[in-house]
Design a protein around this motif. Sequence first.
Motif, PDB file in Angstrom:
ATOM      1  N   LEU A 109       0.830  -1.208   0.000  1.00 52.58           N
ATOM      2  CA  LEU A 109       0.000   0.000   0.000  1.00 52.58           C
ATOM      3  C   LEU A 109       0.866   1.260   0.000  1.00 52.58           C
ATOM      4  N   SER A 110       1.955   1.224   0.724  1.00 60.45           N
ATOM      5  CA  SER A 110       2.873   2.363   0.745  1.00 60.45           C
ATOM      6  C   SER A 110       3.461   2.597  -0.646  1.00 60.45           C
ATOM      7  N   GLU A 111       3.840   1.530  -1.328  1.00 53.25           N
ATOM      8  CA  GLU A 111       4.374   1.651  -2.689  1.00 53.25           C
ATOM      9  C   GLU A 111       3.307   2.178  -3.648  1.00 53.25           C
ATOM     10  N   ILE A 112       2.087   1.721  -3.501  1.00 57.14           N
ATOM     11  CA  ILE A 112       0.987   2.205  -4.339  1.00 57.14           C
ATOM     12  C   ILE A 112       0.781   3.689  -4.111  1.00 57.14           C
ATOM     13  N   THR A 113       0.794   4.119  -2.864  1.00 57.86           N
ATOM     14  CA  THR A 113       0.628   5.530  -2.541  1.00 57.86           C
ATOM     15  C   THR A 113       1.726   6.370  -3.196  1.00 57.86           C
TER      16      THR A 113
END
Length: 137
Positions: A109-113
């Motif tokens: 999720l952090s990478e997607i953000t």
Amino acid sequence: MPTYTITELSREFDITARAIRFYEDQGLLSPSREGAGGRNRVYTPRDRTRLKLTLRGKRLGLSLSEIKSLVDMYESPKDTSAQMNRFLGVLAQHRETLEQQREDIEMSLSEITAHEDECRRLLAAIANGKGEPAAAD
């Protein structure tokens, strides 16, 4: 003693008859057979309870082998201490797996953000008339 048909159990637990037959194939249920050629399965309250526990274990994310092991313990001579310790062990192992999955999901999720933020930045640059920005690394 009451008995149940496969149709009654599938309706009660909102699962398919195929799923019930699969659990039977896995040794979780053992209905008796009646009718011509033993085609009709007859489930006892014991089978119903085992099905209920199986479905509860599936909701917890346990494997069928873990569920079978736990459900079978209740068929053996009662030693609640051993049963509870085994169950705690299974739950601890499952908790560890879920916590690792949560960590992996949070990282994803952090990478997607970060990718979303970069896309928004590039779109803003295009909208502000700066033309096509250079590709980000």
